[in-house]
Design an enzyme around this catalytic site. Structure first.
Site, short mmCIF file in Angstrom:
data_model
loop_
_atom_site.label_atom_id
_atom_site.label_comp_id
_atom_site.label_asym_id
_atom_site.label_seq_id
_atom_site.Cartn_x
_atom_site.Cartn_y
_atom_site.Cartn_z
N LEU A 153 0.68 -1.15 0.59
CA LEU A 153 -0.24 -0.01 -0.47
C LEU A 153 1.09 1.27 0.07
O LEU A 153 1.99 1.08 0.20
CB LEU A 153 -0.90 0.07 1.02
CG LEU A 153 -0.84 0.19 2.89
CD1 LEU A 153 0.11 1.53 3.27
CD2 LEU A 153 -1.35 -0.51 3.30
N GLY A 260 11.79 9.90 -1.02
CA GLY A 260 11.70 9.88 0.84
C GLY A 260 10.63 9.17 0.90
O GLY A 260 10.50 7.97 0.15
N CYS A 263 9.66 4.07 2.94
CA CYS A 263 10.21 3.04 2.31
C CYS A 263 10.60 3.10 1.85
O CYS A 263 11.99 2.25 1.89
CB CYS A 263 8.26 2.14 1.77
SG CYS A 263 7.33 1.87 3.13
P1 NAD Z 1 4.94 2.67 11.88
O1 NAD Z 1 6.13 3.01 12.65
O2 NAD Z 1 3.93 3.93 11.57
O3 NAD Z 1 4.45 1.53 12.96
C1 NAD Z 1 4.27 0.45 13.68
C2 NAD Z 1 4.13 0.04 14.93
O4 NAD Z 1 3.99 -1.23 15.80
C3 NAD Z 1 3.97 1.44 16.19
O5 NAD Z 1 2.90 1.83 16.31
C4 NAD Z 1 4.49 0.50 17.29
O6 NAD Z 1 4.29 1.45 18.13
C5 NAD Z 1 3.66 -0.80 17.44
N1 NAD Z 1 5.14 -1.88 17.58
C6 NAD Z 1 6.20 -1.55 18.12
N2 NAD Z 1 6.61 -3.72 18.21
C7 NAD Z 1 5.47 -4.00 19.04
C8 NAD Z 1 4.97 -4.53 19.33
N3 NAD Z 1 6.16 -5.62 20.08
N4 NAD Z 1 3.50 -4.72 20.02
C9 NAD Z 1 3.20 -4.01 19.86
N5 NAD Z 1 3.20 -3.04 18.39
C10 NAD Z 1 4.85 -2.58 18.50
O7 NAD Z 1 5.22 1.47 10.53
P2 NAD Z 1 4.80 1.24 9.58
O8 NAD Z 1 4.95 2.92 8.80
O9 NAD Z 1 3.14 0.81 9.73
O10 NAD Z 1 5.44 0.12 8.93
C11 NAD Z 1 5.76 -0.92 9.62
C12 NAD Z 1 6.19 -1.73 8.72
O11 NAD Z 1 5.25 -2.01 6.66
C13 NAD Z 1 7.66 -1.98 8.00
O12 NAD Z 1 8.58 -2.68 8.11
C14 NAD Z 1 7.94 -0.93 6.74
O13 NAD Z 1 8.75 -1.18 5.90
C15 NAD Z 1 6.35 -1.57 6.01
N6 NAD Z 1 5.54 -0.50 5.00
C16 NAD Z 1 5.24 0.40 4.97
C17 NAD Z 1 4.44 1.04 4.40
C18 NAD Z 1 4.09 2.49 4.63
O14 NAD Z 1 3.34 2.55 3.37
N7 NAD Z 1 3.98 2.95 5.89
C19 NAD Z 1 4.51 0.68 3.50
C20 NAD Z 1 4.82 -0.33 2.98
C21 NAD Z 1 4.97 -1.81 3.83
#
Ligand code: NAD
Length: 459
Positions: A153, A260, A263
């Site tokens: 996404l 930026g 990701c």
């Molecule tokens: P984020 O930092 O916004 O969210 C991660 C959340 O996990 C945080 O709110 C944190 O408090 C919580 N967390 C961490 N450890 C925890 C635990 N043990 N128990 C409960 N909660 C916990 O990160 P994001 O942007 O959602 O990205 C997450 C993953 O998805 C990454 O690997 C990222 O590369 C991938 N990703 C992100 C996107 C994007 O557009 N943001 C798109 C595709 C993939």
């Protein structure tokens, strides 16, 4: 069906709300007390169009809930998704898997019945196998399958991307686990979404390969933009000329300040490291990282050169701070190195972003001031720098800008303004890759087509 989602960030929260919309009962486990309190109060901890309504509807329907009680969330869950952050590890650029492994271990300890453990986080090749080993070590009594289901996404259109994706990739090797995931994604089967079932390693690598390829397109068109400036060409015509070739495709060919977001920067860096470690180096990915870093580091110099060498004492209005529109995500935003360079040179900076100012403040120099509106930022400015292509900035009319600004310099890092109209209003205009102004741009049909084609070019 019941599932648990570990992590309520961009990916976890959107995925959870969308699965709930599919009719699944989802419990989101969020460790950050501030984020959890916001979710309980019905406030979204992130900015994502449409997310508040989707969350509210599914909470009201009793399908979506938030907790910090892992054991309660896992009760009865057939699948547990890990959607925690995988930032760049300080110093070496490898993906930091601390949160992923910690979550896997916590889940293993708290489970009372077998479940499929699914990584949604972007994780290096081999992570799924290590999670399987953690599960075996911590809970030899509980046979749990591991799957990889990377998320594609985009922030800003995350709900539509999840509900109507180009494809779903699932790395899974046990038939029972495959069936659980097939059931979860049944609504997408019904709309004939291609689902690629593969092994763990292939699914993990697919995510990095996809992001690196898209980042490469952005880095490539940015290099072509620099060349177009020198060569008297218009990079938009070049992008259209190559993009209409079905083998190349039209998306991700918009020039700008460099990619930026949460990701592309970290994932290209991580892929370069993964490939080095595997002794199959990806020189192309390494080059994409270097080219993009250099571009972002050079943004301040671009503005200084446009201003005749310095912006000391000048009032500079910066429009847009987030790494792209429709998000408040400031991670690795090009606005950060740009504003640091302008501040170092002594500019009087006043910035505005429709969504990202709260997230930006801790990351930007203390001297930066923030305006309530774009109009207030522009009032009396000597220089206008457009960094993020929010729609509301496109509506700023050249004559209106001329009446409000004191100076006559516009540096448009997203090519949101019409150069001819801006110049006709008396401005000196610097776009990206516009060594000449497109012959086609004067044609309204082209402009419409061009805008439809525009894909936010990063992340
Ligand atoms: P984020 O930092 O916004 O969210 C991660 C959340 O996990 C945080 O709110 C944190 O408090 C919580 N967390 C961490 N450890 C925890 C635990 N043990 N128990 C409960 N909660 C916990 O990160 P994001 O942007 O959602 O990205 C997450 C993953 O998805 C990454 O690997 C990222 O590369 C991938 N990703 C992100 C996107 C994007 O557009 N943001 C798109 C595709 C993939």
């Amino acid at each position: 069906m019941r599932i648990a989602m570990i992590g309520g960030g961009y990916v976890g929260l959107v995925s959870a709300a969308c699965f709930a919309e599919f009719g699944v009962e989802v419990s989101v486990v969020e460790a950050d007390p501030g984020r959890l309190a916001a979710l309980h109060a019905g406030r979204m901890p992130i900015y994502e169009p449409g997310l508040d309504a989707l969350v509210a509807g599914n909470v009201a329907a009793g399908r979506l809930s938030f907790t910090d009680d892992l054991a309660a969330a896992l009760a009865g869950a057939e699948a547990v998704f890990i959607a925690v952050g995988t930032p760049s590890r300080r110093g070496d650029g490898h993906a930091d898997l601390t949160y992923v492994y910690a979550a896997a271990e916590q889940v293993a300890r708290a489970l009372t019945r077998p479940a499929v453990i699914v990584t949604k986080s972007t994780v290096p090749v081999g992570t799924g196998r290590r999670i399987a080993a953690i599960l075996r070590d911590v809970r030899p009594d509980l046979p749990c399958a591991v799957a990889s289901n990377p998320e594609f996404l985009r922030e800003g259109s995350a709900i539509a991307d999840f509900m109507r994706p180009d494809r779903v990739v699932i790395g899974v090797e046990e038939e029972g686990a495959r069936e659980v995931l097939r059931q979860l994604y049944r609504p997408l089967y019904l709309i004939e979404t291609p689902i690629v079932f593969t092994n763990l390693e292939s699914a993990e690598l697919t995510k990095y390969a996809a992001n690196a390829f898209l980042a490469m397109k952005v880095a490539f068109i940015n290099e072509m933009a620099d060349l177009a400036e020198k060569a008297g060409a218009d990079v938009h015509d070049v992008a259209r000329g190559i993009g209409l070739d079905g083998r190349i495709g039209r998306k991700f060919l918009h020039p700008g300040p460099g990619f930026g977001g949460s990701c592309f920067p970290k994932d290209t860096l991580a892929l370069a490291r993964i490939a080095q470690d595997a002794r199959a180096p990806s020189r192309l990915t390494e080059a994409v990282v270097a080219v993009n870093d250099a571009r972002k580091a050079g943004l301040g110099r671009r503005v200084l050169d446009a201003a005749g060498g310095s912006v000391r004492g000048m009032r500079v209005a910066v429009l847009g701070l987030a790494f792209k529109p429709e998000t408040d995500d400031m991670r690795d935003s090009p606005a950060i190195p740009l504003i640091e360079a302008l501040a170092d040179d002594g500019a009087d900076i006043i910035a505005y972003d429709p969504a990202a100012m709260a997230a930006a403040k801790p990351l930007l120099p203390a001297a930066v001031r923030y305006a309530e509106t774009a109009e207030a930022a522009i009032e009396g400015a000597a220089v206008l720098v457009a960094v993020t292509e929010w729609n509301e900035f496109r509506a700023l009319a050249p004559a209106w800008l001329a009446a409000r600004m004191q100076g006559r310099l516009i540096v448009d890092l997203r090519n949101i303004f019409d150069p001819a109209a801006i110049r006709a209003a008396g401005f000196v205009y610097h776009g990206v890759g516009r060594g000449s102004v497109s012959q086609l741009a004067a044609n309204p049909e082209f402009e419409q087509d061009f805008e439809q084609d525009r894909e936010f070019s990063d992340g």
